[in-house]
Design a protein around this motif. Structure first.
Motif, PDB file in Angstrom:
ATOM      1  N   GLY A   7       0.776  -1.231   0.000  1.00  0.00           N
ATOM      2  CA  GLY A   7       0.000   0.000   0.000  1.00  0.00           C
ATOM      3  C   GLY A   7       0.806   1.279   0.000  1.00  0.00           C
ATOM      4  N   ARG A  18      -3.503   4.006   2.384  1.00  0.00           N
ATOM      5  CA  ARG A  18      -3.888   2.925   3.285  1.00  0.00           C
ATOM      6  C   ARG A  18      -2.923   1.772   3.117  1.00  0.00           C
ATOM      7  NH1 ARG A  18      -9.378  -0.721   3.520  1.00  0.00           N
ATOM      8  NH2 ARG A  18      -8.391  -1.655   1.681  1.00  0.00           N
ATOM      9  N   SER A  20      -1.675  -2.074   4.121  1.00  0.00           N
ATOM     10  CA  SER A  20      -2.267  -3.348   4.502  1.00  0.00           C
ATOM     11  C   SER A  20      -1.183  -4.297   4.991  1.00  0.00           C
ATOM     12  CB  SER A  20      -2.987  -3.994   3.314  1.00  0.00           C
ATOM     13  OG  SER A  20      -4.022  -3.165   2.839  1.00  0.00           O
ATOM     14  N   CYS A  21      -1.536  -5.109   5.963  1.00  0.00           N
ATOM     15  CA  CYS A  21      -0.630  -6.133   6.474  1.00  0.00           C
ATOM     16  C   CYS A  21      -1.436  -7.418   6.582  1.00  0.00           C
ATOM     17  CB  CYS A  21      -0.074  -5.718   7.822  1.00  0.00           C
ATOM     18  SG  CYS A  21       1.013  -6.947   8.591  1.00  0.00           S
ATOM     19  N   THR A  22      -1.109  -8.365   5.733  1.00  0.00           N
ATOM     20  CA  THR A  22      -1.845  -9.627   5.698  1.00  0.00           C
ATOM     21  C   THR A  22      -0.980 -10.754   6.224  1.00  0.00           C
ATOM     22  OG1 THR A  22      -3.146  -8.904   3.798  1.00  0.00           O
ATOM     23  CG2 THR A  22      -3.058 -11.269   4.232  1.00  0.00           C
ATOM     24  N   TRP A  33       2.503  -1.357  13.594  1.00  0.00           N
ATOM     25  CA  TRP A  33       3.188  -0.705  12.481  1.00  0.00           C
ATOM     26  C   TRP A  33       4.326   0.132  13.047  1.00  0.00           C
ATOM     27  CZ3 TRP A  33       2.535  -1.561   7.383  1.00  0.00           C
ATOM     28  CH2 TRP A  33       1.346  -2.167   6.963  1.00  0.00           C
ATOM     29  N   ARG A  69      -8.653  -3.777  11.834  1.00  0.00           N
ATOM     30  CA  ARG A  69      -8.436  -5.163  11.398  1.00  0.00           C
ATOM     31  C   ARG A  69      -9.657  -5.695  10.704  1.00  0.00           C
ATOM     32  NH1 ARG A  69     -11.030  -5.010  15.878  1.00  0.00           N
ATOM     33  NH2 ARG A  69     -11.677  -6.739  17.201  1.00  0.00           N
ATOM     34  N   ASP A  70      -9.426  -6.608   9.795  1.00  0.00           N
ATOM     35  CA  ASP A  70     -10.491  -7.330   9.093  1.00  0.00           C
ATOM     36  C   ASP A  70     -10.295  -8.805   9.415  1.00  0.00           C
ATOM     37  OD1 ASP A  70     -11.990  -8.799   7.193  1.00  0.00           O
ATOM     38  OD2 ASP A  70     -11.987  -7.089   5.829  1.00  0.00           O
ATOM     39  N   THR A  75      -6.263  -9.430   8.028  1.00  0.00           N
ATOM     40  CA  THR A  75      -5.493  -8.276   7.571  1.00  0.00           C
ATOM     41  C   THR A  75      -5.672  -7.103   8.529  1.00  0.00           C
ATOM     42  OG1 THR A  75      -5.662  -8.929   5.249  1.00  0.00           O
ATOM     43  CG2 THR A  75      -5.223  -6.605   5.686  1.00  0.00           C
ATOM     44  N   TYR A  77      -5.063  -2.921   8.752  1.00  0.00           N
ATOM     45  CA  TYR A  77      -4.895  -1.745   7.900  1.00  0.00           C
ATOM     46  C   TYR A  77      -4.367  -0.568   8.709  1.00  0.00           C
ATOM     47  CZ  TYR A  77      -7.976  -4.418   4.864  1.00  0.00           C
ATOM     48  OH  TYR A  77      -8.534  -5.400   4.086  1.00  0.00           O
ATOM     49  N   GLN A  79      -4.765   3.301   8.006  1.00  0.00           N
ATOM     50  CA  GLN A  79      -5.271   4.411   7.206  1.00  0.00           C
ATOM     51  C   GLN A  79      -4.533   5.672   7.621  1.00  0.00           C
ATOM     52  OE1 GLN A  79      -7.625   4.466   4.655  1.00  0.00           O
ATOM     53  NE2 GLN A  79      -6.950   6.598   4.416  1.00  0.00           N
ATOM     54  N   CYS A  93       5.131  -3.741   9.085  1.00  0.00           N
ATOM     55  CA  CYS A  93       4.169  -4.319  10.010  1.00  0.00           C
ATOM     56  C   CYS A  93       4.858  -5.434  10.776  1.00  0.00           C
ATOM     57  CB  CYS A  93       2.913  -4.821   9.296  1.00  0.00           C
ATOM     58  SG  CYS A  93       3.135  -6.213   8.187  1.00  0.00           S
TER      59      CYS A  93
END
Length: 123
Positions: A7, A18, A20-22, A33, A69-70, A75, A77, A79, A93
């Protein structure tokens, strides 16, 4: 177990990105982060506890950055709004299976690190 950060990019001051860290392999309990600017030491940016959602932010980003988080995508995020030239850095991350909130801001508390994604903010 791997972390994939993405990202980053080039953005003008005042803009947004944004990150992302998956995580693959397992679900971590704590994700943070960190960033490192040229010639400077790595510093804490933000962190989140996966289960309860508790968060922590560096004073320099508070009110501008939001970590979330999702669960479905495993993942986290970051932002980043109202970006400033001083936000320019490589962002990493990091994750761990511990949930010691008092250590969220410490790089040594994290055993797993992603490869970094570069953020450049132009003035």
């Amino acid at each position: 177990v791997q972390l994939q950060a993405s990202g980053g990019g080039l953005v003008q001051a005042g803009g947004s990105l944004r990150l992302s860290c998956t995580a693959s392999g397992r679900t971590f309990r704590m994700v943070g982060w960190f960033r490192q600017a040229p010639g400077k030491e790595r510093e804490f940016v933000a962190a989140i506890i996966w289960s309860g959602g508790a968060t922590s932010y560096a004073d320099s980003v508070k009110g501008r950055f939001t970590i979330s988080r999702d669960r479905a995508k495993n993942t986290v995020y970051l932002q980043m709004n109202s970006l400033k030239p001083e936000d320019t850095a490589v962002y990493y991350c990091a994750a761990d299976f511990s949930t010691i909130i008092s250590t969220m801001r410490l790089a040594d508390a994290y055993d797993y690190w992603g490869q970094g994604t570069e953020v450049t903010v132009s003035s």
